[in-house]
Design an enzyme around this catalytic site. Structure first.
Site, PDB file in Angstrom:
ATOM      1  N   TYR A 209     -33.581   0.570 -45.166  1.00  0.00           N
ATOM      2  CA  TYR A 209     -33.354   0.676 -46.615  1.00  0.00           C
ATOM      3  C   TYR A 209     -34.438  -0.069 -47.377  1.00  0.00           C
ATOM      4  O   TYR A 209     -34.958   0.409 -48.384  1.00  0.00           O
ATOM      5  CB  TYR A 209     -31.967   0.111 -46.923  1.00  0.00           C
ATOM      6  CG  TYR A 209     -31.571   0.144 -48.372  1.00  0.00           C
ATOM      7  CD1 TYR A 209     -31.449   1.352 -49.057  1.00  0.00           C
ATOM      8  CD2 TYR A 209     -31.287  -1.031 -49.065  1.00  0.00           C
ATOM      9  CE1 TYR A 209     -31.061   1.383 -50.393  1.00  0.00           C
ATOM     10  CE2 TYR A 209     -30.902  -1.014 -50.394  1.00  0.00           C
ATOM     11  CZ  TYR A 209     -30.792   0.190 -51.052  1.00  0.00           C
ATOM     12  OH  TYR A 209     -30.411   0.218 -52.368  1.00  0.00           O
TER      13      TYR A 209
ATOM     14  N   SER B 105     -34.381  -1.470 -56.174  1.00  0.00           N
ATOM     15  CA  SER B 105     -33.405  -2.435 -55.659  1.00  0.00           C
ATOM     16  C   SER B 105     -34.154  -3.740 -55.430  1.00  0.00           C
ATOM     17  O   SER B 105     -35.388  -3.737 -55.277  1.00  0.00           O
ATOM     18  CB  SER B 105     -32.854  -1.925 -54.324  1.00  0.00           C
ATOM     19  OG  SER B 105     -32.147  -2.945 -53.648  1.00  0.00           O
TER      20      SER B 105
HETATM   21  C1  8X3 Z   1     -28.658  -2.929 -53.003  1.00  0.00           C
HETATM   22  C2  8X3 Z   1     -29.034  -4.335 -52.722  1.00  0.00           C
HETATM   23  O1  8X3 Z   1     -28.862  -6.230 -51.010  1.00  0.00           O
HETATM   24  O2  8X3 Z   1     -27.603  -4.209 -50.532  1.00  0.00           O
HETATM   25  O3  8X3 Z   1     -29.710  -2.139 -53.420  1.00  0.00           O
HETATM   26  O4  8X3 Z   1     -29.992  -4.225 -50.318  1.00  0.00           O
HETATM   27  S1  8X3 Z   1     -28.862  -4.730 -51.059  1.00  0.00           S
END
Ligand code: 8X3
Length: 252
Positions: A150, A137
């Site tokens: 995340y 990502s």
């Molecule tokens: C998704 C991109 O900006 O939501 O992997 O982290 S974000």
């Protein structure tokens, strides 16, 4: 006719994983669809087979190492592994983020990728021309407020890809990382916000054209179908309306 080369796709029940499975099947791979939700991957396998391509479904939780090892015994060789399973949980600041969410994100995005990669690496090498794709990502490359759990996990996935590439250089296996930015899928934001549709919709509010799952699948299939000696180390893909993780143009 030579037997079709096998491409394993994790998280193939929806979004980028499902779209990638369709694209790789169209490119001539026999795709093996894995995800926890059996009904979804069975339906997708049927759709792909009905379209004249080849797919099989194999229910799998990427965090279950014993199940992953058992899965790997089904193959003598594998040409492509797309580590796509993962996702985000929550968007809380560091001060209040839930450690359980952080742990789950690390388990799915990093350990899941590690499990599949370790289990299939000998089969990828045995193919004589293997490819590991890590779908990370843009969160694997820069942070944003509320994203730390995340972002940390996706940085882990990025480091796994980068390190593996160093460690196996000289072997006939490419390591490719595809890092998507804002992608509007049915489930990513909804899962992140525990099913809260209003919060999920806000992520994409006013953004003219977020990427679709198929836009990303197209880039993944492109990297995989380059000649064997061409290794796309890292492909970052965002919608035109997004200049960085924190700079997004919205028509509000
Ligand atoms: C998704 C991109 O900006 O939501 O992997 O982290 S974000």
């Amino acid at each position: 006719m030579a037997p079709s080369r096998i491409a394993v796709v994790t998280g193939a029940s929806s979004g980028i994983g499902a779209a990638t499975a369709r694209r790789l099947a169209e490119a001539g791979y026999r795709v093996v669809l894995t995800a926890r939700r059996e009904d979804r991957i069975e339906a997708l396998a049927k759709e792909i087979n009905d379209a004249g391509h080849q797919a099989t479904a194999y229910p799998l939780d990427v965090t279950d190492r014993a199940a992953v090892d058992e899965f790997a015994t089904a193959f003598s060789t594998v040409s492509v592994l797309v580590n796509n399973a993962g996702g985000a949980l929550g968007a809380d600041p560091v001060a209040t983020g839930d450690p359980a969410d952080w742990r789950t994100m690390y388990e799915t995005n990093v350990i899941g990728t590690l499990n599949l990669t370790q289990a299939l690496l000998p089969k990828l090498e045995a193919s004589g021309d293997g490819t590991v794709v890590v779908v990370s990502s843009t969160a694997g490359h820069a942070t944003y407020e509320g994203g730390a759990g995340y972002v940390a996990a996706k940085h882990g996935a990025h480091v796994l890809a980068e390190t593996l590439r160093l460690e196996i250089v000289g072997k006939p296996v490419r390591v490719i990382e595809v890092a998507p930015g804002m992608v509007k899928t049915d489930e990513f934001a909804l899962t992140r916000f525990g099913g809260d549709e209003e919060k999920a919709a806000k992520v994409y509010q006013g953004v003219a054209e977020p990427l679709t799952a198929d836009d990303v699948a197209d880039t993944i299939a492109w990297t995989v179908t380059r000649p064997s000696h061409v290794n796309i180390d890292l492909l970052v893909v965002r919608p035109r309306a997004q200049a960085s993780n924190t700079k997004v143009h919205r028509d509000l």
